[in-house]
Write a protein that holds these residues in place. Structure first.
Motif, PDB file in Angstrom:
ATOM      1  N   TYR A   7       0.841  -1.196   0.000  1.00 19.80           N
ATOM      2  CA  TYR A   7       0.000   0.000   0.000  1.00 19.80           C
ATOM      3  C   TYR A   7       0.876   1.247   0.000  1.00 19.80           C
ATOM      4  O   TYR A   7       1.878   1.319   0.713  1.00 19.80           O
ATOM      5  N   TYR A  13      -4.171   3.097   4.610  1.00 12.48           N
ATOM      6  CA  TYR A  13      -4.082   1.700   5.040  1.00 12.48           C
ATOM      7  C   TYR A  13      -3.476   1.594   6.433  1.00 12.48           C
ATOM      8  O   TYR A  13      -2.498   2.257   6.751  1.00 12.48           O
ATOM      9  N   GLN A  37      -8.619 -10.270   1.655  1.00 16.44           N
ATOM     10  CA  GLN A  37      -7.412  -9.462   1.539  1.00 16.44           C
ATOM     11  C   GLN A  37      -6.234 -10.256   2.052  1.00 16.44           C
ATOM     12  O   GLN A  37      -6.365 -11.113   2.915  1.00 16.44           O
ATOM     13  N   ASP A  39      -2.421  -9.652   3.592  1.00 22.20           N
ATOM     14  CA  ASP A  39      -1.571  -8.627   4.178  1.00 22.20           C
ATOM     15  C   ASP A  39      -0.143  -9.085   4.413  1.00 22.20           C
ATOM     16  O   ASP A  39       0.602  -8.447   5.145  1.00 22.20           O
ATOM     17  N   ALA A  63      -2.079  -4.213  -3.859  1.00 19.25           N
ATOM     18  CA  ALA A  63      -2.261  -3.111  -2.908  1.00 19.25           C
ATOM     19  C   ALA A  63      -1.749  -1.789  -3.450  1.00 19.25           C
ATOM     20  O   ALA A  63      -2.283  -0.735  -3.120  1.00 19.25           O
ATOM     21  N   ILE A  69      -8.283   4.726   1.120  1.00 17.18           N
ATOM     22  CA  ILE A  69      -9.174   3.897   1.915  1.00 17.18           C
ATOM     23  C   ILE A  69      -9.962   4.839   2.821  1.00 17.18           C
ATOM     24  O   ILE A  69      -9.367   5.603   3.583  1.00 17.18           O
ATOM     25  N   VAL A  76     -12.849   1.636  -0.890  1.00 18.92           N
ATOM     26  CA  VAL A  76     -11.463   1.591  -1.344  1.00 18.92           C
ATOM     27  C   VAL A  76     -11.455   2.150  -2.759  1.00 18.92           C
ATOM     28  O   VAL A  76     -12.264   1.734  -3.597  1.00 18.92           O
TER      29      VAL A  76
END
Length: 119
Positions: A7, A13, A37, A39, A63, A69, A76
């Protein structure tokens, strides 16, 4: 190319936040809802259920394509158009979310569109 899977700073984020259920907006309209999602560092991405827009298919969005966001609006925003997202390598199974060949194809596709977020 790892920036495509991370991100961008300023996107809003936060690692502890779940984006599942958030609406996803492309540059030219809504594309669906976050279904899952990932991460894991350098592999962050969203799996978006497009509903009827792409015939009930899901798409995988790195991302790095996320520009904003909004937790209050549960949305998003991504920096690509609906057609660009639709033209990305097809997502068919969860197994692809960790398959190096598929992830490389997706990363190369978004990189070819000029996706180079600030890290």
């Amino acid at each position: 190319m790892s920036s495509i899977w991370t991100y961008a700073q300023g996107s809003g984020y936060t690692p502890e936040q779940s984006l599942v259920g958030f609406t996803v907006e492309a540059a030219d309209g809504a594309i669906g809802q976050v279904d899952r999602q990932q991460d894991q560092p350098d592999m962050q991405h969203l799996v978006v259920d497009t509903g009827v827009w792409v015939f009930g298919k899901s798409v995988l969005i790195p991302a790095g394509a996320v520009t904003r966001i909004d937790s209050d609006a549960r949305s998003v925003t991504v920096a690509r158009t609906r057609e660009e997202i639709k033209a990305a390598p097809q997502f068919t199974t969860d197994r692809e979310t960790t398959h190096p060949t598929y992830l490389a194809a997706v990363g190369n596709y978004y990189f070819s569109l000029g996706l180079t977020p600030a890290s």
